[in-house]
Design a protein around this motif. Structure first.
Motif, PDB file in Angstrom:
ATOM      1  N   VAL A   2       0.904  -1.287  -0.012  1.00 54.30           N
ATOM      2  CA  VAL A   2      -0.061   0.041  -0.124  1.00 54.30           C
ATOM      3  C   VAL A   2       0.956   1.320   0.079  1.00 54.30           C
ATOM      4  O   VAL A   2       1.714   1.438   0.871  1.00 54.30           O
ATOM      5  N   GLN A   3       0.720   2.179  -0.930  1.00 52.27           N
ATOM      6  CA  GLN A   3       1.315   3.146  -0.998  1.00 52.27           C
ATOM      7  C   GLN A   3       0.426   4.439  -0.480  1.00 52.27           C
ATOM      8  O   GLN A   3      -0.885   4.710  -0.688  1.00 52.27           O
ATOM      9  N   LEU A   4       1.153   5.124   0.468  1.00 48.33           N
ATOM     10  CA  LEU A   4       0.348   6.355   0.943  1.00 48.33           C
ATOM     11  C   LEU A   4       1.014   7.714   0.595  1.00 48.33           C
ATOM     12  O   LEU A   4       2.243   7.745   0.827  1.00 48.33           O
ATOM     13  N   VAL A   5       0.267   8.704   0.118  1.00 48.10           N
ATOM     14  CA  VAL A   5       0.829  10.005  -0.003  1.00 48.10           C
ATOM     15  C   VAL A   5      -0.090  11.133   0.636  1.00 48.10           C
ATOM     16  O   VAL A   5      -1.126  11.177   0.382  1.00 48.10           O
ATOM     17  N   GLU A   6       0.679  11.837   1.319  1.00 50.69           N
ATOM     18  CA  GLU A   6      -0.169  12.911   2.188  1.00 50.69           C
ATOM     19  C   GLU A   6       0.380  14.350   1.433  1.00 50.69           C
ATOM     20  O   GLU A   6       1.082  14.440   0.690  1.00 50.69           O
ATOM     21  N   SER A   7      -0.860  15.015   1.904  1.00 52.31           N
ATOM     22  CA  SER A   7      -0.797  16.471   1.239  1.00 52.31           C
ATOM     23  C   SER A   7      -1.501  17.416   2.075  1.00 52.31           C
ATOM     24  O   SER A   7      -1.984  16.899   3.093  1.00 52.31           O
ATOM     25  N   GLY A   8      -1.358  18.773   1.946  1.00 49.20           N
ATOM     26  CA  GLY A   8      -2.214  19.672   2.713  1.00 49.20           C
ATOM     27  C   GLY A   8      -1.427  20.334   3.638  1.00 49.20           C
ATOM     28  O   GLY A   8      -1.720  21.286   4.360  1.00 49.20           O
ATOM     29  N   GLY A   9       0.116  19.994   3.931  1.00 51.80           N
ATOM     30  CA  GLY A   9       0.722  20.630   4.976  1.00 51.80           C
ATOM     31  C   GLY A   9       1.010  22.182   4.435  1.00 51.80           C
ATOM     32  O   GLY A   9       0.824  22.443   3.265  1.00 51.80           O
ATOM     33  N   GLY A  10       1.709  22.864   5.224  1.00 52.11           N
ATOM     34  CA  GLY A  10       2.122  24.200   4.970  1.00 52.11           C
ATOM     35  C   GLY A  10       2.547  24.994   6.195  1.00 52.11           C
ATOM     36  O   GLY A  10       2.649  24.574   7.319  1.00 52.11           O
ATOM     37  N   LEU A  11       2.653  26.383   6.001  1.00 54.86           N
ATOM     38  CA  LEU A  11       2.759  27.190   7.076  1.00 54.86           C
ATOM     39  C   LEU A  11       1.625  28.108   7.403  1.00 54.86           C
ATOM     40  O   LEU A  11       1.014  28.560   6.491  1.00 54.86           O
ATOM     41  N   VAL A  12       1.261  28.423   8.649  1.00 56.12           N
ATOM     42  CA  VAL A  12      -0.124  28.836   9.066  1.00 56.12           C
ATOM     43  C   VAL A  12       0.217  29.570  10.450  1.00 56.12           C
ATOM     44  O   VAL A  12       1.124  29.263  11.225  1.00 56.12           O
ATOM     45  N   GLN A  13      -0.529  30.600  10.455  1.00 53.64           N
ATOM     46  CA  GLN A  13      -0.337  31.504  11.798  1.00 53.64           C
ATOM     47  C   GLN A  13      -0.992  30.535  12.897  1.00 53.64           C
ATOM     48  O   GLN A  13      -2.036  30.014  12.601  1.00 53.64           O
ATOM     49  N   ALA A  14      -0.663  30.716  14.048  1.00 53.60           N
ATOM     50  CA  ALA A  14      -1.376  30.355  15.551  1.00 53.60           C
ATOM     51  C   ALA A  14      -2.953  30.802  15.234  1.00 53.60           C
ATOM     52  O   ALA A  14      -3.239  31.935  14.863  1.00 53.60           O
ATOM     53  N   GLY A  15      -3.798  29.864  15.796  1.00 47.73           N
ATOM     54  CA  GLY A  15      -5.199  29.966  15.526  1.00 47.73           C
ATOM     55  C   GLY A  15      -5.856  29.524  14.224  1.00 47.73           C
ATOM     56  O   GLY A  15      -7.075  29.425  14.008  1.00 47.73           O
ATOM     57  N   GLY A  16      -4.680  29.214  13.234  1.00 44.24           N
ATOM     58  CA  GLY A  16      -5.494  28.792  11.811  1.00 44.24           C
ATOM     59  C   GLY A  16      -5.759  27.505  11.726  1.00 44.24           C
ATOM     60  O   GLY A  16      -5.692  26.726  12.839  1.00 44.24           O
ATOM     61  N   SER A  17      -6.212  27.147  10.561  1.00 46.73           N
ATOM     62  CA  SER A  17      -6.424  25.573  10.363  1.00 46.73           C
ATOM     63  C   SER A  17      -5.915  25.282   9.199  1.00 46.73           C
ATOM     64  O   SER A  17      -5.373  25.794   8.286  1.00 46.73           O
TER      65      SER A  17
END
Length: 123
Positions: A2-17
């Protein structure tokens, strides 16, 4: 395999989503429990959240309860981690992992791992 590929990370300010996604390359995705783990610099990889093959939630680590939500869409072979009210201490590389049927909190129980996605929360 099974291959798993994550995405959606990044830089965000505190309190963000942020919403992380993990897509699995398997025709039997609904047979796998899925977990999210994270590893901060200089620290060991730790459990964050997990969901059973059926969609039942196993648990969340205490530090993310009430802020993070794990859920899955078996039609899309995808597990998500919705992260709200982010804090600087949530900064880490986030990994998804898979094992057959039942979710656990132990890293060693998981058979397949993604490459990780970086989440950075600025203060």
């Amino acid at each position: 395999q099974v291959q798993l590929v994550e995405s959606g990370g990044g830089l965000v300010q505190a309190g963000g989503s942020l919403r992380l996604s993990c897509v699995a390359s398997t025709r039997t995705f609904s047979s796998y429990a899925m977990g999210w783990f994270r590893q901060a610099p200089g620290k060991e990889r730790e459990f964050v959240a997990a969901v059973n093959w059926s969609g039942g939630i196993l648990s969340y680590t205490d530090s993310v309860k009430g802020r993070f939500t794990i859920f899955r869409d078996n039609a899309k072979n995808t597990v998500y981690l919705q992260m709200n009210s982010l804090k600087p201490e949530d900064t880490a590389v986030y990994y998804c992992a898979a094992r057959i049927l039942r979710a656990t909190v132990r890293l060693s129980d998981y058979d397949y791992w993604g490459q990780g996605t970086q989440v950075t929360v600025s203060s």
